[in-house]
Design a protein around this motif. Structure first.
Motif, PDB file in Angstrom:
ATOM      1  N   GLY A 103      40.507  46.265   6.178  1.00  0.00           N
ATOM      2  CA  GLY A 103      39.378  45.437   5.782  1.00  0.00           C
ATOM      3  C   GLY A 103      38.195  45.578   6.726  1.00  0.00           C
ATOM      4  N   SER A 104      37.151  44.791   6.460  1.00  0.00           N
ATOM      5  CA  SER A 104      35.929  44.826   7.273  1.00  0.00           C
ATOM      6  C   SER A 104      35.868  43.606   8.186  1.00  0.00           C
ATOM      7  N   LEU A 105      35.359  43.839   9.393  1.00  0.00           N
ATOM      8  CA  LEU A 105      35.255  42.762  10.373  1.00  0.00           C
ATOM      9  C   LEU A 105      33.890  42.767  11.034  1.00  0.00           C
ATOM     10  N   GLU A 106      33.402  41.582  11.336  1.00  0.00           N
ATOM     11  CA  GLU A 106      32.298  41.431  12.268  1.00  0.00           C
ATOM     12  C   GLU A 106      32.929  41.030  13.596  1.00  0.00           C
ATOM     13  N   CYS A 107      32.570  41.747  14.648  1.00  0.00           N
ATOM     14  CA  CYS A 107      33.173  41.511  15.961  1.00  0.00           C
ATOM     15  C   CYS A 107      32.076  41.163  16.962  1.00  0.00           C
ATOM     16  N   TYR A 108      32.253  40.057  17.651  1.00  0.00           N
ATOM     17  CA  TYR A 108      31.254  39.592  18.610  1.00  0.00           C
ATOM     18  C   TYR A 108      31.887  39.497  19.991  1.00  0.00           C
ATOM     19  N   LEU A 109      31.187  40.041  20.973  1.00  0.00           N
ATOM     20  CA  LEU A 109      31.656  39.958  22.353  1.00  0.00           C
ATOM     21  C   LEU A 109      30.673  39.130  23.169  1.00  0.00           C
ATOM     22  N   PHE A 110      31.173  38.044  23.751  1.00  0.00           N
ATOM     23  CA  PHE A 110      30.398  37.204  24.660  1.00  0.00           C
ATOM     24  C   PHE A 110      30.981  37.347  26.063  1.00  0.00           C
ATOM     25  N   VAL A 111      30.139  37.191  27.082  1.00  0.00           N
ATOM     26  CA  VAL A 111      30.641  37.170  28.460  1.00  0.00           C
ATOM     27  C   VAL A 111      30.145  35.895  29.138  1.00  0.00           C
ATOM     28  N   LYS A 112      30.960  35.405  30.058  1.00  0.00           N
ATOM     29  CA  LYS A 112      30.603  34.160  30.749  1.00  0.00           C
ATOM     30  C   LYS A 112      29.638  34.424  31.895  1.00  0.00           C
ATOM     31  N   GLU A 113      29.977  35.377  32.744  1.00  0.00           N
ATOM     32  CA  GLU A 113      29.094  35.741  33.864  1.00  0.00           C
ATOM     33  C   GLU A 113      28.697  37.201  33.708  1.00  0.00           C
ATOM     34  N   LYS A 114      27.451  37.444  33.356  1.00  0.00           N
ATOM     35  CA  LYS A 114      26.994  38.819  33.153  1.00  0.00           C
ATOM     36  C   LYS A 114      27.075  39.632  34.444  1.00  0.00           C
ATOM     37  N   ARG A 115      26.919  38.960  35.577  1.00  0.00           N
ATOM     38  CA  ARG A 115      26.989  39.654  36.859  1.00  0.00           C
ATOM     39  C   ARG A 115      28.328  40.365  37.028  1.00  0.00           C
ATOM     40  N   ILE A 116      29.415  39.717  36.594  1.00  0.00           N
ATOM     41  CA  ILE A 116      30.742  40.326  36.715  1.00  0.00           C
ATOM     42  C   ILE A 116      30.818  41.599  35.881  1.00  0.00           C
ATOM     43  N   GLU A 117      30.306  41.545  34.661  1.00  0.00           N
ATOM     44  CA  GLU A 117      30.333  42.727  33.794  1.00  0.00           C
ATOM     45  C   GLU A 117      29.495  43.863  34.375  1.00  0.00           C
ATOM     46  N   TYR A 118      28.349  43.531  34.980  1.00  0.00           N
ATOM     47  CA  TYR A 118      27.498  44.549  35.601  1.00  0.00           C
ATOM     48  C   TYR A 118      28.236  45.248  36.743  1.00  0.00           C
ATOM     49  N   ILE A 119      28.923  44.455  37.561  1.00  0.00           N
ATOM     50  CA  ILE A 119      29.631  45.018  38.707  1.00  0.00           C
ATOM     51  C   ILE A 119      30.790  45.901  38.237  1.00  0.00           C
ATOM     52  N   LEU A 120      31.546  45.437  37.254  1.00  0.00           N
ATOM     53  CA  LEU A 120      32.659  46.238  36.734  1.00  0.00           C
ATOM     54  C   LEU A 120      32.158  47.527  36.085  1.00  0.00           C
ATOM     55  N   LYS A 121      31.046  47.425  35.384  1.00  0.00           N
ATOM     56  CA  LYS A 121      30.465  48.611  34.746  1.00  0.00           C
ATOM     57  C   LYS A 121      30.026  49.636  35.795  1.00  0.00           C
ATOM     58  N   LEU A 122      29.475  49.136  36.901  1.00  0.00           N
ATOM     59  CA  LEU A 122      29.084  50.024  37.987  1.00  0.00           C
ATOM     60  C   LEU A 122      30.305  50.724  38.582  1.00  0.00           C
ATOM     61  N   LEU A 123      31.363  49.960  38.820  1.00  0.00           N
ATOM     62  CA  LEU A 123      32.594  50.555  39.362  1.00  0.00           C
ATOM     63  C   LEU A 123      33.170  51.593  38.396  1.00  0.00           C
ATOM     64  N   MET A 124      33.073  51.305  37.106  1.00  0.00           N
ATOM     65  CA  MET A 124      33.544  52.255  36.097  1.00  0.00           C
ATOM     66  C   MET A 124      32.748  53.558  36.177  1.00  0.00           C
ATOM     67  N   SER A 125      31.443  53.445  36.360  1.00  0.00           N
ATOM     68  CA  SER A 125      30.591  54.634  36.442  1.00  0.00           C
ATOM     69  C   SER A 125      30.884  55.466  37.685  1.00  0.00           C
ATOM     70  N   LYS A 126      31.424  54.797  38.710  1.00  0.00           N
ATOM     71  CA  LYS A 126      31.780  55.494  39.952  1.00  0.00           C
ATOM     72  C   LYS A 126      33.223  56.000  39.925  1.00  0.00           C
ATOM     73  N   GLU A 127      33.876  55.841  38.757  1.00  0.00           N
ATOM     74  CA  GLU A 127      35.265  56.271  38.565  1.00  0.00           C
ATOM     75  C   GLU A 127      36.207  55.588  39.552  1.00  0.00           C
ATOM     76  N   ASN A 128      35.942  54.322  39.825  1.00  0.00           N
ATOM     77  CA  ASN A 128      36.804  53.525  40.688  1.00  0.00           C
ATOM     78  C   ASN A 128      38.110  53.214  39.944  1.00  0.00           C
ATOM     79  N   THR A 129      39.255  53.374  40.613  1.00  0.00           N
ATOM     80  CA  THR A 129      40.554  53.175  39.961  1.00  0.00           C
ATOM     81  C   THR A 129      40.807  51.709  39.594  1.00  0.00           C
ATOM     82  N   LEU A 130      40.001  50.807  40.106  1.00  0.00           N
ATOM     83  CA  LEU A 130      40.170  49.380  39.809  1.00  0.00           C
ATOM     84  C   LEU A 130      39.876  49.063  38.349  1.00  0.00           C
TER      85      LEU A 130
END
Length: 218
Positions: A103-130
């Motif tokens: 079937g079809s879905l609408e999917c929404y993603l909310f975040v509580k603290e955008k700062r946390i997502e920014y930091i994790l995204k940065l670590l991901m870009s640096k290929e951090n194993t965390l």
């Protein structure tokens, strides 16, 4: 700006930005997983909902007027504020419309603290194993609206079976396969609990060594 701080002094970046996130994340997992010492679907589910709110809404495909992002966020919040009272504490970051044999879905993603997502995204870009990408897997047919969040998780203790079903729903709509890797700005990621324990220990050792050095230099 965060990237600049990371490149200038990675150890200081870890102490100031990463360490508080790890402490909060580990406390969250250990409070709501029945046995954190064992790898389980419960842990994997908690890794995904940390700092996040997912809303999945079954839909019938229609061609109509498209609202801009801010208007869509306002409409979603108004629609769900009674059933999800804490939704106003979150910020909408992504809207996806997916279609499959289920079937079809609408999917929404909310975040509580955008700062946390920014930091994790940065670590991901640096290929951090965390930080790890979310792999794709097939989900299940959803008959009614469903929301998943870490506030909700604090009120319920999910079994491995329930965690597996919810994981599949998130992975089908936000995961990425080896054949169709999403760009970094679109792919979703998670903190690896086992790696978080190791990383936290390393930071704490570094903090203690710095304190010892300061004491010896007095």
């Amino acid at each position: 700006m965060l990237d600049f701080y990371y490149e200038i002094d990675k150890k200081l970046f870890d102490k100031v930005f990463v360490y508080p996130i790890l402490r909060q994340f580990i406390n969250f997992v250990e409070a709501f997983c029945s046995d954190p010492s064992k790898k389980s679907k419960q842990i994997e589910y908690l890794e995904l909902v940390y700092n996040r709110l997912f809303i999945f809404k079954p839909t019938v495909f229609e061609i109509g007027e498209k609202l801009d992002f801010q208007d869509q966020e306002r409409l979603i919040v108004e629609t769900y504020e009674k059933s999800i009272p804490f939704i106003k504490n979150y910020t909408l970051t992504r809207i996806m419309e997916t279609t499959s044999l289920r079937g079809s879905l609408e999917c929404y993603l909310f975040v509580k603290e955008k700062r946390i997502e920014y930091i994790l995204k940065l670590l991901m870009s640096k290929e951090n194993t965390l930080v790890k990408p979310i792999d794709y897997c097939e989900g299940f047919r959803l008959e009614k609206d469903l929301f998943l969040s870490w506030e909700q998780t604090q009120k319920e203790h999910l079994s491995d079976k329930e965690s597996t079903l919810r994981l599949a729903l998130i992975k089908e709509n936000f995961g990425e396969s080896n054949q169709t890797r999403r760009r970094l700005d679109h792919g979703l990621f998670r903190i690896d609990y086992v790696e978080a324990l190791k990383y936290k220990e390393l930071i704490e050792k570094d903090i203690k060594n710095s304190e010892d050095d300061l004491f010896l230099n007095l």
